[in-house]
Motif scaffolding. Structure first.
Motif, PDB file in Angstrom:
ATOM      1  N   SER A   1     -14.948  44.694  28.131  1.00 35.08           N
ATOM      2  CA  SER A   1     -15.458  46.005  27.713  1.00 35.08           C
ATOM      3  C   SER A   1     -14.440  46.815  26.919  1.00 35.08           C
ATOM      4  O   SER A   1     -14.794  47.789  26.268  1.00 35.08           O
ATOM      5  N   GLU A   2     -13.177  46.413  26.941  1.00 31.16           N
ATOM      6  CA  GLU A   2     -12.136  47.138  26.215  1.00 31.16           C
ATOM      7  C   GLU A   2     -11.833  46.521  24.849  1.00 31.16           C
ATOM      8  O   GLU A   2     -11.019  47.041  24.100  1.00 31.16           O
ATOM      9  N   MET A   3     -12.498  45.417  24.523  1.00 31.11           N
ATOM     10  CA  MET A   3     -12.284  44.772  23.229  1.00 31.11           C
ATOM     11  C   MET A   3     -12.900  45.607  22.111  1.00 31.11           C
ATOM     12  O   MET A   3     -13.801  46.417  22.339  1.00 31.11           O
TER      13      MET A   3
ATOM     14  N   GLN B   1     -13.114  42.059  17.578  1.00 32.46           N
ATOM     15  CA  GLN B   1     -12.833  40.967  18.515  1.00 32.46           C
ATOM     16  C   GLN B   1     -14.128  40.339  19.007  1.00 32.46           C
ATOM     17  O   GLN B   1     -14.224  39.120  19.133  1.00 32.46           O
ATOM     18  N   TRP B   2     -15.123  41.158  19.291  1.00 31.90           N
ATOM     19  CA  TRP B   2     -16.420  40.618  19.725  1.00 31.90           C
ATOM     20  C   TRP B   2     -17.062  39.791  18.628  1.00 31.90           C
ATOM     21  O   TRP B   2     -17.715  38.789  18.908  1.00 31.90           O
ATOM     22  N   GLN B   3     -16.875  40.184  17.375  1.00 32.77           N
ATOM     23  CA  GLN B   3     -17.479  39.474  16.245  1.00 32.77           C
ATOM     24  C   GLN B   3     -17.054  38.008  16.219  1.00 32.77           C
ATOM     25  O   GLN B   3     -17.810  37.146  15.785  1.00 32.77           O
TER      26      GLN B   3
ATOM     27  N   VAL C   1     -21.737  49.509  21.769  1.00 35.57           N
ATOM     28  CA  VAL C   1     -21.675  50.676  22.652  1.00 35.57           C
ATOM     29  C   VAL C   1     -21.525  50.258  24.104  1.00 35.57           C
ATOM     30  O   VAL C   1     -20.652  50.733  24.824  1.00 35.57           O
ATOM     31  N   SER C   2     -22.372  49.322  24.537  1.00 32.74           N
ATOM     32  CA  SER C   2     -22.369  48.937  25.951  1.00 32.74           C
ATOM     33  C   SER C   2     -21.587  47.663  26.233  1.00 32.74           C
ATOM     34  O   SER C   2     -21.407  47.305  27.394  1.00 32.74           O
ATOM     35  N   ALA C   3     -21.161  46.946  25.203  1.00 28.87           N
ATOM     36  CA  ALA C   3     -20.464  45.658  25.308  1.00 28.87           C
ATOM     37  C   ALA C   3     -21.364  44.568  25.901  1.00 28.87           C
ATOM     38  O   ALA C   3     -20.884  43.537  26.352  1.00 28.87           O
TER      39      ALA C   3
ATOM     40  N   HIS D   1     -20.994  45.868  31.438  1.00 28.03           N
ATOM     41  CA  HIS D   1     -20.191  46.203  32.611  1.00 28.03           C
ATOM     42  C   HIS D   1     -20.081  45.038  33.597  1.00 28.03           C
ATOM     43  O   HIS D   1     -19.172  44.995  34.412  1.00 28.03           O
ATOM     44  N   ALA D   2     -20.993  44.053  33.479  1.00 32.50           N
ATOM     45  CA  ALA D   2     -20.980  42.914  34.397  1.00 32.50           C
ATOM     46  C   ALA D   2     -20.145  41.746  33.872  1.00 32.50           C
ATOM     47  O   ALA D   2     -19.805  40.833  34.626  1.00 32.50           O
TER      48      ALA D   2
END
Length: 169
Positions: free
Chosen positions: A5-7, A11-13, A40-42, A63-64
């Protein structure tokens, strides 16, 4: 190690179109191809592409998510198959050259009918109030003014096609 969630979105891309194993809370594991990550929510949108089955989509809430491991790198074919699940059938079969030809043909047809039109990338912009996106049919027109929308859609529908409109200009 950085928490999921902090990425950053960049990085997610790196995970998009890759086959991954997502470990969620209580060590639950989900495998599939990453279609997208909600910035927004990851949350991770996973798709499974089994040969003889219909594709399935699963969303793992951000969050999970505890860990995401890449199992296999995606290919251009993987990306095409993932996108084909959500794109209308009519856009899947058209190459970029065909779309460009349709866009140019429609622009010429609108200009011939004295409609002010400009190109904004791959979108046609009519009188700065209406847009026409690929694949440039009546259902691809978007406008807040219903009267303008109906009139332009009528013109788009009456477009004779590349052969006739080119010869009449």
């Amino acid at each position: 190690m950085v928490q999921w969630s902090e990425m950053s979105p960049q990085q997610w891309q790196e995970f998009v179109n890759q086959e991954v194993c997502v470990t969620a809370h209580e060590q639950q594991q989900f495998e599939g191809f990453v279609f997208t990550v909600d910035p927004v929510s990851a949350s991770v949108v996973l798709m499974s592409l089994q040969e003889k089955e219909r594709p399935s989509v699963r969303v793992i809430l951000g969050h999970a998510v505890r860990d995401v491991q890449i199992l296999r790198r995606g290919t251009e074919e993987t990306e095409r198959r993932l996108k084909s699940v959500f794109l209308p059938d009519r856009t899947q079969d058209l190459s970029s050259e065909q779309l460009k030809s349709r866009r140019q043909n429609l622009r010429l047809w609108l200009e011939k009918n004295r409609v002010p039109v400009t190109e904004d990338g791959e979108v046609l912009l009519v009188a700065n109030v209406l847009t026409i996106s690929a694949p440039y049919g009546t259902g691809d027109c978007s406008c807040a003014n219903e009267i303008i929308l109906a009139r332009i859609q009528s013109l788009v529908e009456s477009n004779p096609g590349p052969e006739q409109s080119q010869s009449q200009i």
